[in-house]
Design a protein around this motif. Structure first.
Motif, short mmCIF file in Angstrom:
data_model
loop_
_atom_site.label_atom_id
_atom_site.label_comp_id
_atom_site.label_asym_id
_atom_site.label_seq_id
_atom_site.Cartn_x
_atom_site.Cartn_y
_atom_site.Cartn_z
N LEU A 120 -7.39 12.16 0.64
CA LEU A 120 -7.69 10.91 -0.07
C LEU A 120 -7.30 9.69 0.76
O LEU A 120 -8.01 8.69 0.75
CB LEU A 120 -6.94 10.89 -1.41
N ALA A 121 -6.19 9.79 1.49
CA ALA A 121 -5.77 8.67 2.34
C ALA A 121 -6.77 8.45 3.47
O ALA A 121 -7.11 7.31 3.81
CB ALA A 121 -4.38 8.92 2.90
N ILE A 122 -7.25 9.55 4.07
CA ILE A 122 -8.24 9.44 5.16
C ILE A 122 -9.49 8.73 4.67
O ILE A 122 -10.11 7.95 5.39
CB ILE A 122 -8.57 10.83 5.72
N PHE A 123 -9.87 8.99 3.41
CA PHE A 123 -11.06 8.36 2.86
C PHE A 123 -10.79 6.94 2.38
O PHE A 123 -11.54 6.01 2.67
CB PHE A 123 -11.59 9.20 1.70
N LEU A 124 -9.70 6.75 1.64
CA LEU A 124 -9.49 5.50 0.92
C LEU A 124 -9.17 4.33 1.84
O LEU A 124 -9.68 3.21 1.62
CB LEU A 124 -8.37 5.68 -0.11
N VAL A 125 -8.35 4.55 2.85
CA VAL A 125 -7.92 3.42 3.70
C VAL A 125 -9.12 2.73 4.35
O VAL A 125 -9.30 1.51 4.21
CB VAL A 125 -6.88 3.87 4.74
N PRO A 126 -10.00 3.45 5.07
CA PRO A 126 -11.16 2.74 5.63
C PRO A 126 -12.16 2.30 4.57
O PRO A 126 -12.86 1.29 4.74
CB PRO A 126 -11.78 3.77 6.59
N ALA A 127 -12.25 3.05 3.44
CA ALA A 127 -13.22 2.70 2.40
C ALA A 127 -12.93 1.34 1.80
O ALA A 127 -13.85 0.61 1.41
CB ALA A 127 -13.23 3.77 1.32
N LEU A 128 -11.65 0.96 1.71
CA LEU A 128 -11.29 -0.34 1.15
C LEU A 128 -11.84 -1.49 1.99
O LEU A 128 -12.04 -2.60 1.48
CB LEU A 128 -9.77 -0.46 1.03
N PHE A 129 -12.07 -1.23 3.29
CA PHE A 129 -12.62 -2.26 4.17
C PHE A 129 -14.15 -2.23 4.17
O PHE A 129 -14.78 -3.18 4.64
CB PHE A 129 -12.10 -2.08 5.60
N LEU A 130 -14.74 -1.14 3.66
CA LEU A 130 -16.19 -1.02 3.70
C LEU A 130 -16.88 -1.71 2.53
O LEU A 130 -17.97 -2.25 2.68
CB LEU A 130 -16.60 0.47 3.70
N VAL A 131 -16.25 -1.67 1.36
CA VAL A 131 -16.92 -2.17 0.15
C VAL A 131 -16.17 -3.36 -0.41
O VAL A 131 -14.97 -3.54 -0.17
CB VAL A 131 -17.01 -1.07 -0.92
N HIS A 132 -16.88 -4.18 -1.14
CA HIS A 132 -16.27 -5.30 -1.83
C HIS A 132 -16.57 -5.16 -3.32
O HIS A 132 -17.42 -4.36 -3.73
CB HIS A 132 -16.80 -6.64 -1.30
N GLY A 133 -15.88 -5.91 -4.13
CA GLY A 133 -16.08 -5.83 -5.56
C GLY A 133 -15.01 -5.03 -6.28
O GLY A 133 -15.07 -4.85 -7.50
N LEU A 134 -14.01 -4.52 -5.52
CA LEU A 134 -12.92 -3.77 -6.13
C LEU A 134 -11.83 -4.74 -6.63
O LEU A 134 -11.74 -5.87 -6.16
CB LEU A 134 -12.31 -2.78 -5.13
N ALA A 135 -11.01 -4.24 -7.53
CA ALA A 135 -9.86 -5.02 -8.02
C ALA A 135 -8.58 -4.36 -7.55
O ALA A 135 -7.65 -4.14 -8.32
CB ALA A 135 -9.90 -5.12 -9.54
N ALA A 136 -8.56 -4.02 -6.25
CA ALA A 136 -7.44 -3.25 -5.69
C ALA A 136 -6.26 -4.11 -5.28
O ALA A 136 -5.29 -3.60 -4.72
CB ALA A 136 -7.93 -2.45 -4.48
N ASP A 137 -6.33 -5.42 -5.56
CA ASP A 137 -5.23 -6.30 -5.19
C ASP A 137 -4.20 -6.43 -6.30
O ASP A 137 -3.24 -7.18 -6.17
CB ASP A 137 -5.76 -7.68 -4.81
N ARG A 138 -4.38 -5.69 -7.40
CA ARG A 138 -3.45 -5.75 -8.53
C ARG A 138 -2.49 -4.56 -8.49
O ARG A 138 -2.93 -3.43 -8.31
CB ARG A 138 -4.22 -5.71 -9.85
N PRO A 139 -1.19 -4.78 -8.63
CA PRO A 139 -0.26 -3.64 -8.69
C PRO A 139 -0.62 -2.65 -9.80
O PRO A 139 -0.45 -1.44 -9.65
CB PRO A 139 1.10 -4.30 -8.95
N ALA A 140 -1.13 -3.17 -10.93
CA ALA A 140 -1.50 -2.30 -12.05
C ALA A 140 -2.61 -1.33 -11.65
O ALA A 140 -2.67 -0.20 -12.17
CB ALA A 140 -1.94 -3.13 -13.25
N ALA A 141 -3.48 -1.76 -10.72
CA ALA A 141 -4.55 -0.87 -10.27
C ALA A 141 -3.99 0.36 -9.58
O ALA A 141 -4.43 1.50 -9.83
CB ALA A 141 -5.50 -1.63 -9.33
#
Length: 282
Positions: A120-141
């Motif tokens: 999941l880390a191998i996928f998620l770390v680069p994926a966060l730079f590929l797409v926009h529109g996420l709300a991943a800047d919230r600690p609750a997320a």
């Protein structure tokens, strides 16, 4: 130290050792990178594709669903490893030691969960730079993501152990993989489930893949993304209820099935399976 505690401690050591071996072995490293990279390629082509009339791209909708799908696939990995260990006699050797099956199962839970987190880390770390529109800047997320991941593992890994005890040969694992892929196909991973017929939506909601994807979408997507979900709701209570039901059922059934399977294991049964495997090779 009590026998059970000793078994759990041995299982922890075994699981950490298997996990360390998986990140230092070339074949296992390839397996760790293959699916995450394949999903990243898929995400690349979906990253800017619009969906409906909203402002959220299809790539953002797909990303958390892929996380849920990979979490559910840990069930298949658990089943495959248990079947392989049963076939080569590893489980028989565990049975020969006091509380050995408990230690073995503990080790498998640690190694499979750890391997999943790496994937999941191998996928998620680069994926966060590929797409926009996420709300991943919230600690609750991130808290929500961790909670769904933990509940999802408890819901799926015991089920994988049960399935692994059913199959006597690693060659028969295709009978499990194909149905799991079919469930993934109808669980709204690469498109919203609401585009499917109602009866298919009902079938998908009986399995944990859909609810894992829904829980992770609720954690990582902005509130407006709920418009494409069933009933325009994240259905948090239903998510906890369904995954919790799978977890309780698995935790109750898995130890019983594994103990029964271990009692049937013997040197003659392992030798018989080995002979059949050699005949297939010839």
């Amino acid at each position: 130290m009590s026998p059970v505690r000793s078994a759990l401690r041995a299982g922890r050591s075994r699981g950490l050792l298997e996990l360390r071996q998986s990140v230092t072995n070339g074949g296992d490293l390839f397996n760790h990178f293959f699916w995450p990279v394949l999903m990243l390629v898929t995400l690349w082509f979906l990253r800017d594709r619009p969906f409906g009339h909203g402002d959220i791209p299809l790539g953002a909708l797909v990303l958390p669903s892929i996380l849920g799908m990979n979490t559910a696939m840990a069930m298949v990995s658990m089943s495959q490893q248990l079947t392989a260990d049963r076939e080569d006699g590893t489980l028989l050797r565990a049975k020969a030691t006091p509380n050995g099956v408990l230690g073995y199962l503990t080790g498998k839970l640690i190694s499979v969960s750890g391997g999943l987190l790496i994937d999941l880390a191998i996928f998620l770390v680069p994926a966060l730079f590929l797409v926009h529109g996420l709300a991943a800047d919230r600690p609750a997320a991130w808290l929500g993501l961790v909670a769904v991941l933990a509940l999802g593992l408890v819901a799926t890994l015991p089920a994988g152990a049960v399935l692994g005890s059913v199959f006597t040969s690693a060659r028969s694992q295709g009978l499990l993989t194909l149905p799991v892929l079919a469930v993934i196909a109808i669980s709204g991973v690469f498109y919203p489930i609401t585009v499917l017929p109602g009866w298919l939506q009902a079938v998908a909601q009986g399995f944990p893949v859909y609810w894992l994807g829904l829980g992770m979408r609720s954690a990582l997507l902005p509130p407006g993304a709920v418009a494409v979900e069933i009933g325009e709701s994240w259905r948090h209570l239903e998510t906890v209820a369904v995954l919790g039901a799978w977890a309780v059922a698995g935790l109750l059934i898995a130890p019983l099935v594994l103990r029964r399977m271990a009692r049937r294991e013997s040197g003659s049964s392992v030798a018989e399976r080995r002979d059949r495997a050699l005949q297939r090779v010839r």
